[in-house]
Design an enzyme around this catalytic site. Structure first.
Site, PDB file in Angstrom:
ATOM      1  N   ARG A 104      26.439  53.998 -18.376  1.00 39.79           N
ATOM      2  CA  ARG A 104      26.482  55.055 -17.369  1.00 39.79           C
ATOM      3  C   ARG A 104      25.055  55.513 -17.094  1.00 39.79           C
ATOM      4  O   ARG A 104      24.212  55.555 -17.993  1.00 39.79           O
ATOM      5  CB  ARG A 104      27.331  56.247 -17.833  1.00 39.79           C
ATOM      6  CG  ARG A 104      28.818  55.996 -17.862  1.00 39.79           C
ATOM      7  CD  ARG A 104      29.401  55.759 -16.469  1.00 39.79           C
ATOM      8  NE  ARG A 104      30.851  55.655 -16.480  1.00 39.79           N
ATOM      9  CZ  ARG A 104      31.539  54.543 -16.712  1.00 39.79           C
ATOM     10  NH1 ARG A 104      30.878  53.418 -16.987  1.00 39.79           N
ATOM     11  NH2 ARG A 104      32.855  54.534 -16.690  1.00 39.79           N
ATOM     12  N   GLU A 150      25.897  58.416  -8.040  1.00 37.18           N
ATOM     13  CA  GLU A 150      26.408  57.204  -7.379  1.00 37.18           C
ATOM     14  C   GLU A 150      27.245  57.570  -6.160  1.00 37.18           C
ATOM     15  O   GLU A 150      28.065  58.483  -6.228  1.00 37.18           O
ATOM     16  CB  GLU A 150      27.225  56.376  -8.371  1.00 37.18           C
ATOM     17  CG  GLU A 150      26.380  55.866  -9.540  1.00 37.18           C
ATOM     18  CD  GLU A 150      27.131  54.936 -10.477  1.00 37.18           C
ATOM     19  OE1 GLU A 150      28.345  54.719 -10.271  1.00 37.18           O
ATOM     20  OE2 GLU A 150      26.519  54.407 -11.412  1.00 37.18           O
ATOM     21  N   HIS A 161      27.061  49.210  -9.573  1.00 34.02           N
ATOM     22  CA  HIS A 161      28.121  49.542 -10.545  1.00 34.02           C
ATOM     23  C   HIS A 161      29.305  48.580 -10.423  1.00 34.02           C
ATOM     24  O   HIS A 161      30.441  48.987 -10.180  1.00 34.02           O
ATOM     25  CB  HIS A 161      28.594  50.984 -10.363  1.00 34.02           C
ATOM     26  CG  HIS A 161      29.269  51.523 -11.603  1.00 34.02           C
ATOM     27  ND1 HIS A 161      29.335  52.866 -11.875  1.00 34.02           N
ATOM     28  CD2 HIS A 161      29.921  50.898 -12.630  1.00 34.02           C
ATOM     29  CE1 HIS A 161      29.993  53.057 -13.015  1.00 34.02           C
ATOM     30  NE2 HIS A 161      30.367  51.859 -13.485  1.00 34.02           N
TER      31      HIS A 161
END
Length: 306
Positions: free
Chosen positions: A222, A251, A269
């Site tokens: 993360r 994000e 991601h």
């Protein structure tokens, strides 16, 4: 008998209810006090507000579709004796594969090599790279994903060490005495820590300095685990050799943050974003909810919750 009520906070899970709803009465949108009295289970993504939790007096299980739960207050759940389950483990192999793809892509300069060929160039204008074999690889966090990464690193003939808050006597790789010590030993540092708010900022300026100008940081866990400002500063001033990132502090990340940052390889991601993993995550959520209502042990409880 009326079917049990399940509150759904994720639009995606509501849209895909046919894949996991075993006859429950699903509740979406605003929750009235009358409805709240009947809710024992919430299915969600990786965040859930304490205010919503407090509005559900009979809540006993939060079942996350995601592997992470950074937006959920574990201490608050613990105080209420509410269990938390996640999709832990279902995409560990995919995330580990992507960690290696980022490392190999960065190390071998594949982005610039691709551009070279497309522009009509060839290897004569590219500098020779160093071999990856024998480079020292450190893994931060040796859970399911970290172990899968370590196994892949070993297959590339790289010595591996790791660091985490708890020793694991059953593993073959040596545990470093501290995170900075691991960074100082490593040529490559791969972040696979648990997505726990307590780990926020663990890759800070001191760790980046220890990794040094010849070191490469890879993050597939993360973004909040890394001090992003310190990382960008270290890449710009050359005190860190490079970075390959799949995750970011916010994000989608702001592209302008990275437009002039050297020696980076980025992906949006997607480490665990495979068709198979998506199906497995839904199946694991379905099984956790089924087990709760059947009075069976949960499949993937988070130990630090209830």
């Amino acid at each position: 008998m009326e079917p049990p009520a399940v509150l759904v906070t994720s639009p995606m899970l509501a849209a895909r209810q046919a894949d996991w709803n075993l006859g429950y009465r699903l509740i979406t949108g605003d929750v009235t006090p009358e409805v709240a009295e009947h809710v024992e289970v919430v299915v969600s993504g990786d965040s859930l507000s304490n205010a919503l939790i407090d509005s559900l007096p009979r809540l006993k299980l939060v079942a996350c579709f995601s592997t992470g739960y950074s937006g959920i207050d574990l201490a608050h759940l613990r105080r209420r004796a509410i269990a938390l389950t996640t999709a832990a483990g279902v995409n560990a192999h995919d995330v580990a594969d992507h960690a290696m793809a980022l490392l190999l892509g960065w190390w071998h300069g594949l982005s610039s090599a691709d551009r070279q060929v497309r522009s009509g160039g060839w290897r004569d204008s590219l500098p020779p790279r160093s071999s990856l074999r024998g480079r020292r690889a450190g893994v931060v966090g040796l859970g399911r994903i970290g172990r899968a990464i370590a196994q892949r690193l070993q297959s590339h003939e790289m010595p591996v060490r790791w660091w985490g808050p708890r020793d694991k006597p059953d593993v073959q790789w040596k545990r470093a005495g501290s995170l900075p010590a691991l960074a100082e030993w490593s040529d490559i540092l791969i972040v696979a820590s648990r997505a726990d708010p307590q780990n926020a900022g663990q890759i800070d300026a001191a760790v980046l300095r220890a990794l040094g100008p010849g070191g490469v940081l890879v993050n597939v866990s993360r973004g909040f685990l890394v001090d992003e400002d310190a990382l960008i500063g270290a890449l710009r001033d050359g005190s860190l050799g490079g970075a390959a990132l799949d995750v970011f502090a916010a994000e989608p990340t702001d592209a302008t943050l990275w437009s002039d940052v050297p020696n980076i390889l980025l992906s949006p991601h997607i480490a665990g974003f495979t068709r198979e993993a998506g199906a497995d995550m839904i199946a694991q959520l379905r099984e956790n909810v089924r087990r709760y209502f059947a009075g069976e042990p949960l499949l993937t409880p988070v130990e630090d919750a209830a």
